[in-house]
Design a protein around this motif. Structure first.
Motif, short mmCIF file in Angstrom:
data_model
loop_
_atom_site.label_atom_id
_atom_site.label_comp_id
_atom_site.label_asym_id
_atom_site.label_seq_id
_atom_site.Cartn_x
_atom_site.Cartn_y
_atom_site.Cartn_z
N UNK A 191 -11.97 -3.80 0.56
CA UNK A 191 -10.90 -4.02 -0.41
C UNK A 191 -9.53 -3.99 0.26
N UNK A 192 -8.61 -4.77 -0.29
CA UNK A 192 -7.26 -4.77 0.25
C UNK A 192 -6.25 -4.55 -0.87
N UNK A 193 -5.10 -4.00 -0.53
CA UNK A 193 -4.11 -3.62 -1.54
C UNK A 193 -3.24 -4.80 -1.93
N UNK A 194 -2.32 -4.51 -2.83
CA UNK A 194 -1.34 -5.48 -3.29
C UNK A 194 -0.67 -6.22 -2.13
N UNK A 195 -0.25 -5.46 -1.11
CA UNK A 195 0.49 -6.08 -0.02
C UNK A 195 -0.40 -6.98 0.82
N UNK A 196 -1.67 -6.64 0.89
CA UNK A 196 -2.55 -7.43 1.73
C UNK A 196 -3.21 -8.58 0.99
N UNK A 197 -3.25 -8.48 -0.34
CA UNK A 197 -3.99 -9.48 -1.11
C UNK A 197 -3.28 -10.83 -1.02
N UNK A 198 -4.10 -11.87 -1.03
CA UNK A 198 -3.56 -13.21 -0.85
C UNK A 198 -2.73 -13.67 -2.05
N UNK A 209 -8.55 -9.24 -4.11
CA UNK A 209 -8.33 -7.96 -3.43
C UNK A 209 -9.42 -7.62 -2.43
N UNK A 210 -9.97 -8.63 -1.80
CA UNK A 210 -10.88 -8.41 -0.69
C UNK A 210 -10.91 -9.71 0.09
N UNK A 223 -11.65 0.48 3.83
CA UNK A 223 -10.92 0.08 2.63
C UNK A 223 -9.93 1.15 2.19
N UNK A 224 -8.97 0.74 1.35
CA UNK A 224 -7.95 1.67 0.87
C UNK A 224 -8.55 2.86 0.14
N UNK A 225 -9.77 2.73 -0.32
CA UNK A 225 -10.36 3.82 -1.07
C UNK A 225 -10.80 4.97 -0.19
#
Ligand code: HEM
Ligand code: HEM
Lengths: 341, 218
Positions: free
Chosen positions: A255-262, A239-240, A165-167
């Motif tokens: 978790x996924x970031x802004x760009x990856x979130x649906x 965001x996941x 995850x991004x974290x």
């Protein structure tokens, strides 16, 4: 949900609606009084009510040297709260993981967390050494696994997702569990409200780790129903992304970031969307039959769509349009030819 | 567009004009035309809330519901006006029109119109529509629009709290309402296109504005 909410709003205006709200209000008042009454059972007591019941700590030698009543006083939650429950307390140092070390403990959130309600009404239960001297020094605090050894296999699975995850996957921060899931506010997933869950994210992302400087609502304003989603859903709903190989509660830890979130309604609202996964993670059993039940309960006009059906509909519209254009063109073409003859 | 199409160079003599669309006919029709175009657009705005966001979701819903109710009353105007003025006879196909007349008209649209043949059915005080028009107008006005109105009003009653919200029923009704909307959108496109197939490209439009049809014949 949208319609249900609108439906509720409408009901509030009716005489029946007003009566039921009044009834609910009375009920709430009654139960609040019951909880506040001395010796009440069941209700969680706030930190202030439960002083002086700690037991001497094995792991804190300084404590051993003190008088019994002094010892008892020093282990009470309220004693620590005198400093840590003061909301002027806040970030002190920057820890190794890149996060600010925040010494504030919200008495209300702690009071309703399982670490308080489930018998650990005692700071020194986890803060095992160095906390009875001021300023605290040579401190030692237990980690999750010190007590929850039996959850080690789950922890390993979650850790794998955390590493993706991004974290953990960038050079700014390498977070551990407690960086987000404050031990002072833990609750079971099925018991925490969406707002409580979202505090894990909002604590950082509305403040220090908000790179754009825009408010949460501004950042989500692209969404046609931004408010309803932002204020009623957990952040991780978008965001996941659940992983079918990991059913249940681990599914949402990646978790996924802004760009990856649906940004696609269907991603949740389609029958095969991830909403059932999310509900399953919240306590509904993850078997396919129960999904069917959930699907029909989460149907929303407009946002619930079937991409195959939409494709067929758009094809039909396009075919009609092109059919008209083609027919018109042929008419024009033959009319020109006739005129030329 | 100045190019003449259809029966432009046909040999048939036009005997004149005939008044067939009364002021009420024209009023309900244009309210309907505007209303249904708006319903299709706002409906798509509701359905494709994430990609087709001309209006906000809330305003699209509000406009859709208001226009929906206007169109419902407008349909009532059409129904009772035609019922009491006995104008439904214009819509009812005669026995020899079904199916031979339909076929004749379809052949005209599929072939004759390109060859510059004349319209197989001429308009007079007894015949306002050709068999294909009769059938499609009947289908649209007796089946499709009432169907959209019934399913739409049902959804509306659930969202206003007039009837109890039930997501299973809501799913079924919005699904069929959506399918109806697609068919309605196809109808509007084809209908608008077919209005150019008159004596001149714009003569049917003129008819629905002035009330006078210019293709009178036996
Ligand atoms: C030919 C006429 C109509 C068309 C083309 C049309 C089109 C649509 C479309 C495409 C949707 C979205 C459905 C979905 O995505 O699930 C919709 C929803 C809806 N329509 Fe219609 N509609 C028509 C007539 C009506 C009428 C007469 C009413 C009555 C008031 C109405 C009330 C509604 C309602 C209440 C919704 C649900 C959306 C909401 O309010 O949240 N519609 N319509
Ligand atoms: C932009 C939209 C529209 C345009 C430009 C348009 C144009 C016309 C024209 C020129 C006619 C006369 C042609 C003829 O005799 O067949 C007509 C008739 C008719 N149209 Fe439309 N129309 C539109 C939308 C609609 C819609 C949405 C409906 C119904 C849902 C509709 C239903 C009818 C009916 C039933 C007739 C027969 C009229 C009568 O009884 O006198 N139209 N339209």
């Amino acid at each position: 949900m949208i319609q249900q909410e609108r439906h509720l709003i409408m009901k509030r205006g009716t005489p029946f609606g007003i009566l039921s709200w009044a009834f609910l209000g009375l009920l709430g008042l009654g139960s609040a009084m019951a909880v506040a009454a001395p010796g009440a059972t069941g209700g969680a007591q706030a930190p202030g009510a439960s002083l002086q019941q700690g037991s001497p700590q094995q792991g804190s030698p300084e404590l051993e040297e003190r008088q019994p009543e002094q010892r008892r006083q020093l282990t009470g939650v309220d004693y620590c709260m005198a400093c840590h429950g003061y909301d002027g307390a806040g970030d002190t140092t920057i820890d190794d993981n890149g996060l600010a070390h925040n010494i504030y403990v919200d008495p209300e959130r702690f009071g309703s967390s399982v670490h308080y309600t489930d018998d650990l009404k005692d700071c020194l239960g986890c803060h095992v050494a160095g906390f009875t001297v001021f300023p605290h020094e040579n401190t030692s605090t237990k980690t999750c696994l010190n007590c929850h050894e039996d959850h080690f296999p789950e922890y390993e699975a979650i850790k794998l997702n955390l590493e993706k995850s991004v974290h953990n996957d960038n050079d700014k921060a390498h977070l551990d569990c407690s960086a987000c899931h404050s031990p002072h506010a833990v609750k079971r997933a099925t018991q925490a409200t969406p707002t409580e869950k979202n505090m894990a994210c909002i604590d950082c992302h509305e403040g220090r780790f908000n790179e754009s400087g825009e408010s949460l609502l501004e950042r989500h304003s692209w969404h046609p129903m931004a408010k309803i989603h932002l204020y009623n859903l957990p952040c991780i709903a978008c965001h996941s992304q659940p992983d079918e190989s990991q059913p249940g509660q681990h599914a949402f830890k990646h978790l996924i970031t802004r760009d990856g979130a649906s940004r696609d309604c269907n991603d949740c609202h389609e029958p095969s969307g991830k909403m059932p996964w999310y509900l399953a993670a919240m306590g509904a059993p993850p078997d396919p039959d129960s999904f069917k039940n959930i699907e029909s309960k989460t149907y929303l006009t407009g946002s619930s769509r079937n991409s195959l059906l939409d494709m067929a509909a758009l094809l039909l519209l396009a075919a009609t349009f092109l059919g008209c254009c083609g027919h018109g063109f042929l008419r024009y073409f033959f009319a020109r030819r006739r005129a030329a003859q | 567009m100045t190019t003449t199409t259809g029966t432009a160079n046909a040999t048939h003599e036009h005997t004149g004009k005939v008044y067939l669309a009364t002021i009420v006919d024209r009023a309900w029709h244009w309210i309907h035309a505007l209303g249904i175009v708006l319903l299709v657009l706002t409906g798509m705005n509701i359905h494709f809330a994430d990609t087709f966001g001309v209006l906000s979701f809330e305003s699209a819903v509000e406009l859709h519901n208001i226009v929906g109710i206007v169109v419902s009353f407008d349909w009532g105007l059409w129904f009772f006006y035609n019922l009491f003025s006995l104008r439904f006879r214009f819509y009812l196909p005669s026995r020899d029109e079904l199916p031979p007349g339909l076929l004749k008209q379809a052949m005209y649209y599929g072939y004759g119109i390109f060859m510059g043949r004349e319209h197989p059915f001429h308009i007079n005080s007894r015949r306002k529509f050709n068999p294909l028009q009769k059938l499609s107008y009947l289908g649209v006005m007796f089946v499709l629009v009432p169907f959209q109105i019934v399913t739409g009003l049902f959804l509306y009653s659930m969202f206003t709290g007039y009837s109890v919200y039930d997501s299973n029923l809501s799913m079924l009704f919005s699904l069929v309402h959506y399918l109806g909307a697609i068919i309605a959108a196809c109808f509007v496109m084809a209908h608008v296109y077919l209005t150019t197939t008159g004596h001149q490209p714009l003569s049917l439009l003129q008819f629905m504005i002035t009330g006078w049809h210019d293709d009178e014949g036996p």
